[in-house]
Every structure is written in structure tokens, then in C-alpha cells.
Design an enzyme around this catalytic site. Sequence first.
Site, PDB file in Angstrom:
ATOM      1  N   LYS A  68       0.710  -1.085   0.065  1.00 24.94           N
ATOM      2  CA  LYS A  68      -0.091   0.238  -0.241  1.00 24.94           C
ATOM      3  C   LYS A  68       0.917   1.492   0.457  1.00 24.94           C
ATOM      4  O   LYS A  68       1.560   1.300   0.883  1.00 24.94           O
ATOM      5  CB  LYS A  68      -0.802   0.215   1.489  1.00 24.94           C
ATOM      6  CG  LYS A  68      -2.019  -0.710   1.153  1.00 24.94           C
ATOM      7  CD  LYS A  68      -2.860  -0.417   2.656  1.00 24.94           C
ATOM      8  CE  LYS A  68      -3.706  -1.690   3.228  1.00 24.94           C
ATOM      9  NZ  LYS A  68      -4.626  -1.654   1.884  1.00 24.94           N
TER      10      LYS A  68
ATOM     11  N   ARG B 264     -10.344 -11.319   1.834  1.00 21.34           N
ATOM     12  CA  ARG B 264     -11.640 -12.551   0.742  1.00 21.34           C
ATOM     13  C   ARG B 264     -10.729 -14.310   1.174  1.00 21.34           C
ATOM     14  O   ARG B 264     -11.261 -15.413   1.589  1.00 21.34           O
ATOM     15  CB  ARG B 264     -11.767 -12.594  -0.221  1.00 21.34           C
ATOM     16  CG  ARG B 264     -10.751 -12.065  -0.803  1.00 21.34           C
ATOM     17  CD  ARG B 264     -10.867 -10.978  -2.693  1.00 21.34           C
ATOM     18  NE  ARG B 264     -10.771  -9.634  -1.999  1.00 21.34           N
ATOM     19  CZ  ARG B 264     -11.939  -8.892  -3.183  1.00 21.34           C
ATOM     20  NH1 ARG B 264     -11.542  -9.060  -4.083  1.00 21.34           N
ATOM     21  NH2 ARG B 264     -11.611  -7.606  -2.645  1.00 21.34           N
TER      22      ARG B 264
END
Length: 516
Positions: free
Chosen positions: A281, A355
Site C-alpha cells: 500500500k 477474502r
Amino acid sequence: MINEFSPSVTAVSSAVEKVDADALVLGVAKGPDGPVLLPNPLAEKAATGVGGSLAALGATGAADQLLRLPGVDGFKSETLVLIGVGPLTGEPDGGVSTEALRRAAGSAVRQLASATSAALALPCATVEQVSAVAEGAAMGAYNFLHFKGSQEARQKTPVSEIVVLTPLKDKHTKAAVARASVVGSAVRAARDLVNTPPSHLYPESFADIVKTQAKGTKLKVKVWDENQLQKEHFGGLLGVGVGSSRKPRLVRMEHSPAKPVAHIALVGKGITFDSGGLSLKPANAMTTMKLDMAGAATVAAVVRAAADLDLPVKVTGWLCLAENMPSDTAQRPEDVITIYGGKTVEVLNTDAEGRLVLADGIVAAGEEHPDAIIDVATLTGAQMVALGARTVGVMGSEELRGTLVGASEGAGESHWGMPIPEEALSGFESQVADLTNTGDRFGGMLNAAAFLREFVAERPDADPKALDKEASRIPWAHIDIAGPAFNEKGAYGYTPKGGTGVTVRTLMSYLQGLGR
């Protein structure tokens, strides 16, 4: 590092002049012709001196406006407090909604930090209103002080004694106030976990906190360490956590009453820090990533609260805990991992990690054939693009999705039902595995839900020849709390800056509805 602080919340039907509290709180609403003092028959004498002077005192009735005035002669409270409730809406018994009362009570208690006690003389003519005021106050009594070094900062402790003034007798309000206290405690516990820095909260310490808090209760807790996860092939957790020196954990919590009316499985995303892995990130996107375990914090708090209230619903909580870090052992883009249960996933973006751990938990939860599976996660930035920072997205089986949205309305939270488009799964096609972990950029929240749905088991009674795959699955819902889980701006109502504890009340409302 969990806050053991728990304010005392009681309801009394005595006139306010008999109540010994540091502050007496009256509510002021915005009326069509100016500010209006809201009624509470137990505080009529206290209200007499200020009712005609609201405008002169600067009171507007705007939500969160708090004015401190000297106490009234003949009363034990040293301070008279006026708290803004917002506009009159024509509701019966006071003219404002229960959520407005909940927020006003929370705002007053939050802003009165450092006072020892407060008496709330807001409209409390019904059990519902008493419950809302007590719950708001219990949530407002919060301050995260664990890592403050200065004595001055540590003295800003929350209000510890809260009295709700109501003309109703104890036999009518006792259960409602007790529930409000438990729910308030659950919200504060979730906030504490979210606010704890990643230097102190990581998969192993998170699991230890859950085990410690279960001692002395009927909760059952099982923890899988990295060796057990390897042995049982939990590839999502292992793949995400392999780059960190602090290894993943899977925690199963269980509240199991003697004759449950239903079995609900809750699955929480628990990324204790998300750097993005090798798909790193940007620096400014990393500064709030301790919040990425808010789903697991929510689940842990709800299962504990269900046990504390002895709800007649079996609730299993699955906490999927990992730290997503870059290193020479981290999973790479284009690696293929095997999720628990056998499906394979090509990892194209290591920052789409939530996920993967949820997939492990959803499969594990489905093996027990619950009546419904609900996962909670700070899953996508797309949630904030679609719904903003205060509204939660709910996707999944139509009936369950609608029930959860309805439960949120009753709880005073903002949850919004969203679809899973027919074409959403097409973006996850892989040439080398069953699925990729990234789909189309547009509609990212909806696409992520489509990915998770692929791991929901069929009902044990489903017809193996049925063409409707959706109808054959265990009822399932995905709750994306990415934005609402963490308040980066100023405090408001019962919501502090930092971790919010969002969705705890919605899930508690849902579970209690099953038990009625």
C-alpha cells in the site's frame, strides 16, 4: 490490552432532586419556532428555571451541542447540562426518535468525561426510550487511554455512574437496562480491539485475549495455531500470514444454549495489520490499517454478548486472524493457494487478502451446517466509494439480507442492502486455478461478495440436481464495514474518534429477534 472499565447504568423513578449525581442532563430539541426543552416529569422543577431562557443561554437544540450551567438550588447535582437532540420529528412521547435520544445520551456522557456520575432526564416514557437512553449512555462512556503517558490525559476517564430518570417502575425497565449495559459493553470491547496498536495486537495476542475473556463463562473457545492450520490445509490464512513473523490463528468461539432455536455462524476478518503484502500500500493508506481486524472484533464481541445475555440461539464465531506483511517469505502475485475445502485461488494482488482468510472461515463454518452464515469484514475501499463512511453494505441471500437491514434500523445503525450482479463472478476467472482473488475494478464491493459466495456450502437437505445454485446454499450474508468501522474525523453522538464498534448492535438485534 482490553479495557475492563464498565460503567454502572441504572434506571430510577425518583424525582431528580433526590438523585445524587455530578451532572443533571436535560434534552433540548430544535423546534419550528426555536429551541424546546424536552419533557421528563421527574425533572420538572429543574427545567423550570431554564425552559424560558434557552435562546438567551445559546441553546439551539442542534445535535451534540452541550452547554454546562451551574446547578439549581435544592438539587444535589453541581452542574446542569443541556444536550442538543436535533430537530423535533413529531414522534410520540417527546417528539424525537429513539435513535435521536440514543445519540443525545451518548453525546452527553461522552462530553462529560472526567465527571464521576450523570443523571439523564431525557424523555423516557416508554421502555423503548429507556433502553435507547441507557444504551447510548453506555456507548458514550468510552475513552481509550491505555497508551497515554501523561497523568493529565489519563484523568479524562469516562463517566462511571449513569442514572436514567424515568417514571416507569423497575419491573418494566430492569431487563431493558441490563441488555443495554451488555450491548454497550460489547461495543466498547470491539472498539478497544480496533484501537489497540498492531505492536500489541497480533494474531496470537488476539487469540489469547479471547481465551482469557472466556474464562468463567460458558463460552467454548478453540484456537488453531500455524501448525494445526498447516495440518488441516487452511491455505487462505497461511498464504496471507506467511510473510509475517507473527503467525496466523483461527479462533472458534461457541455460545451453545440447551435448546437453541437456531444456529448462526459469524465469520470475522481479522487482519491485525495490513501493509498490502508485496502489493504494498502507499504510506498514507497504511496509517489506519490496524482497523483491518474490525470484523473479527465485532464477531468476538457479539458472541460474548450473546452468552452474557444467554440468548436461546447457538452462535459460533470464527475469527480469521493474520498479519499481512511483505518479506522474503511472503506470498507473491501469481502464487496459487488452496483454500480450506479444496478450491484453488490464483493470488494476483496480495492486498486483496481479506477474502482469502474469510474463505477459509466460511468453509469451516459451513461444515457444521448452521441455519445461516454471516461474515463481517473491512473488506473493500469500494464500500466507502459506494456508501460513504457511515453506511454499511449488506449483500447475500435476499431474505437474510433484508432481515439484517431491518435489524439495523431497529438498532439505530445504518446498513444498506446491495445486490450481487449476475456478472460479478466473471472477473475472477483464472487460467491456472479455480478463481483469482481480484475481479473487475468497478463494483468492487459487490464483486468481492460474489467471490465469497463461492465458498458457502450447500444446505444438507439441498437437492443435488437442483439448478438454482443460490437456493441450494446455506443462507449467507456479507457485511462490509470498511468505512464505518473507524471514525477518522471528530466524535459525534455516542461515536468516538477511532474504532466505532459498528454492526455489533445490528447483529445483537438480529440474534435477539430469532429468540422471540
